[in-house]
Design a protein around this motif. Structure first.
Motif, PDB file in Angstrom:
ATOM      1  N   LEU A 175       0.834  -1.194   0.000  1.00 49.61           N
ATOM      2  CA  LEU A 175       0.000   0.000   0.000  1.00 49.61           C
ATOM      3  C   LEU A 175       0.872   1.249   0.000  1.00 49.61           C
ATOM      4  CD1 LEU A 175      -2.791   1.354   0.228  1.00 49.61           C
ATOM      5  CD2 LEU A 175      -2.594   1.130   2.730  1.00 49.61           C
ATOM      6  N   GLY A 176       0.871   1.962  -1.121  1.00 53.45           N
ATOM      7  CA  GLY A 176       1.554   3.242  -1.207  1.00 53.45           C
ATOM      8  C   GLY A 176       0.547   4.372  -1.105  1.00 53.45           C
ATOM      9  N   LEU A 177       0.785   5.302  -0.190  1.00 56.84           N
ATOM     10  CA  LEU A 177      -0.159   6.380   0.108  1.00 56.84           C
ATOM     11  C   LEU A 177       0.494   7.739  -0.138  1.00 56.84           C
ATOM     12  CD1 LEU A 177      -1.515   5.054   3.530  1.00 56.84           C
ATOM     13  CD2 LEU A 177      -2.754   5.048   1.343  1.00 56.84           C
ATOM     14  N   ILE A 234       3.465  -0.576   4.111  1.00 53.01           N
ATOM     15  CA  ILE A 234       2.901   0.730   3.798  1.00 53.01           C
ATOM     16  C   ILE A 234       4.042   1.664   3.424  1.00 53.01           C
ATOM     17  CG2 ILE A 234       1.610   2.708   4.681  1.00 53.01           C
ATOM     18  CD1 ILE A 234       0.161   0.817   6.576  1.00 53.01           C
ATOM     19  N   LEU A 235       3.954   2.239   2.233  1.00 50.97           N
ATOM     20  CA  LEU A 235       4.946   3.191   1.752  1.00 50.97           C
ATOM     21  C   LEU A 235       4.300   4.563   1.652  1.00 50.97           C
ATOM     22  CD1 LEU A 235       6.407   1.135  -1.268  1.00 50.97           C
ATOM     23  CD2 LEU A 235       6.935   0.898   1.165  1.00 50.97           C
ATOM     24  N   ALA A 295       6.392   4.632   8.325  1.00 51.49           N
ATOM     25  CA  ALA A 295       6.101   3.749   7.191  1.00 51.49           C
ATOM     26  C   ALA A 295       7.198   2.711   6.999  1.00 51.49           C
ATOM     27  CB  ALA A 295       5.912   4.575   5.917  1.00 51.49           C
ATOM     28  N   ASP A 296       6.975   1.848   6.025  1.00 55.23           N
ATOM     29  CA  ASP A 296       7.929   0.787   5.701  1.00 55.23           C
ATOM     30  C   ASP A 296       8.788   1.150   4.495  1.00 55.23           C
ATOM     31  OD1 ASP A 296       6.871  -1.165   7.676  1.00 55.23           O
ATOM     32  OD2 ASP A 296       5.076  -1.010   6.421  1.00 55.23           O
ATOM     33  N   GLY A 297       8.526   2.325   3.922  1.00 55.95           N
ATOM     34  CA  GLY A 297       9.318   2.732   2.777  1.00 55.95           C
ATOM     35  C   GLY A 297       8.901   4.101   2.290  1.00 55.95           C
ATOM     36  N   TRP A 298       9.750   4.639   1.420  1.00 61.28           N
ATOM     37  CA  TRP A 298       9.542   5.958   0.823  1.00 61.28           C
ATOM     38  C   TRP A 298       9.404   5.807  -0.680  1.00 61.28           C
ATOM     39  CZ3 TRP A 298      14.222   9.563  -0.363  1.00 61.28           C
ATOM     40  CH2 TRP A 298      13.792  10.725  -1.008  1.00 61.28           C
ATOM     41  N   PHE A 323      13.815  -1.054   5.309  1.00 59.05           N
ATOM     42  CA  PHE A 323      13.122   0.126   4.807  1.00 59.05           C
ATOM     43  C   PHE A 323      13.392   0.259   3.311  1.00 59.05           C
ATOM     44  CE2 PHE A 323      12.597   4.679   3.970  1.00 59.05           C
ATOM     45  CZ  PHE A 323      11.405   4.960   4.640  1.00 59.05           C
ATOM     46  N   GLU A 324      12.328   0.442   2.530  1.00 62.40           N
ATOM     47  CA  GLU A 324      12.458   0.537   1.078  1.00 62.40           C
ATOM     48  C   GLU A 324      12.532   1.994   0.622  1.00 62.40           C
ATOM     49  OE1 GLU A 324      10.356  -2.424  -1.518  1.00 62.40           O
ATOM     50  OE2 GLU A 324       8.971  -2.456   0.189  1.00 62.40           O
TER      51      GLU A 324
END
Length: 342
Positions: free
Chosen positions: A91-93, A169-170, A186-189, A218-219
């Motif tokens: 999920l990218g928000l 979640i990114l 979050a888990d990534g940018w 972390f992505e």
């Protein structure tokens, strides 16, 4: 570093070759495929449609806009797609901008960082399913307690048990505070218009968000045009009209996050000229005002050897995934051939 395919959002009509691109990306071993939304097609439905024909490739949104749906509604989309794809959904928000949020969704744009923090917290509550979901903040109160509330609202727990409580979640982020927030919660940018030249600056923002938190896993998913070609000048010219649109037209003159990115890169005068020409309706001259150097800052365009060198440079800068748009399977295959030589 991994490769991901960016399907983007639709124009006036759906793309005719998206299914072919997704199938070829999976066959070639690409890591993921992402879909976006703006004010037309949505980000979730294409992933459900094309994802049903795949078995391995990850599926993500880049980005789903916060104001398009409530946090619990978004979590329902996420847990549903994660089940249907066997745990392949990410999920990218993103907050989008005031023109879209207030003009299209009819929602207030104010305090985007606070809204993002609340939103992600509620989505994580739904996915954890440890207790009925509550929202104590002012932006997404659960149960609803506004002046028109009946008083009958009840905290609820998702009927469907999510497949993964730790569904990634990114956050799509462009400014320093948003990037730091991605590192914090979050888990990534999802990095838009990333430039390895500014890697030290980005890492400072990320470190501010991480604090004592472990950065492992972390992505950093950076959107980039990666084109293998012996005619880089033509590919650079082809990118300029889209860049002129985002710099000059994707946001109000007073607040355009994309324009701010390029100002931070040192192109303030060029951004001003592009914006002025675009607002005057002279899109051709606005595109011509985009410097070649600006394109090369955010894209990898050139021979196979040049692409290999630049991909290595982006990896050293901290990028874990390159999110690439491709017009056809030939571009996918050409990039994969270069990738397989690493």
């Amino acid at each position: 570093m991994k490769l991901a395919l960016q399907l983007g959002y639709w124009g006036a009509t759906p793309p005719g070759n998206a299914g072919e691109l997704v199938a070829e990306a999976e066959r070639l071993g690409w890591d993921a495929v992402f879909a976006a939304e703006s004010w037309g097609s949505d980000a979730f439905t294409p992933l459900a449609w094309w994802g049903s024909a795949t078995n391995r490739i990850r599926l993500g949104t880049s980005v789903a806009q916060l104001s398009a749906r409530t946090p619990t509604g978004c979590a329902m989309h996420a847990l549903t797609l994660d089940h249907l794809t066997g745990g392949r959904f990410t999920l990218g928000l993103g907050v989008s901008g005031p023109q879209v949020v207030e003009g299209w969704y009819g929602q207030p744009f104010a305090r985007p960082l606070a809204r993002t923090r609340e939103y992600v917290s509620i989505v994580r509550q739904v996915l954890a399913r440890e207790a009925p979901v509550r929202g104590d903040g002012p932006h997404y109160p659960l149960p609803y307690r506004g002046e028109r509330a009946t008083g009958l609202g009840k905290p609820l727990r998702a009927i469907t048990h999510p497949l993964r409580a730790d569904l990634p979640i990114l956050l799509g982020a462009e400014g320093p505070r948003n990037v730091a927030l991605a590192a914090e919660i979050a888990d990534g940018w999802l990095a838009v218009y990333y430039s390895p030249r500014l890697a030290e600056q980005y890492n400072t923002w990320l470190d501010e968000g991480f604090g004592a938190r472990d950065r492992t896993g972390f992505e950093v998913v950076a959107s980039a045009q990666v084109i293998v070609t012996d005619q880089p000048e033509r590919a650079v010219a082809d990118m300029k009209p889209v860049l002129a649109l985002y710099i000059g037209g994707m946001g109000a003159p007073e607040l355009n996050f994309h324009a701010e990115v390029f100002r931070r890169m040192g192109y303030a005068a060029e951004v001003a000229a592009i914006g002025r020409l675009f607002r005057e309706g002279d899109r051709e001259r606005a595109a011509a005002a985009v410097p070649d150097e600006l394109v090369h800052d955010i894209a990898i365009i050139g021979t196979a050897g040049h692409v290999r060198e630049q991909v290595a440079r982006w990896a050293r800068a901290g990028v874990t995934t390159l999110l690439v748009g491709c017009r056809g399977v030939d571009e996918l295959r050409a990039l994969s051939e270069v990738w397989n030589t690493f």
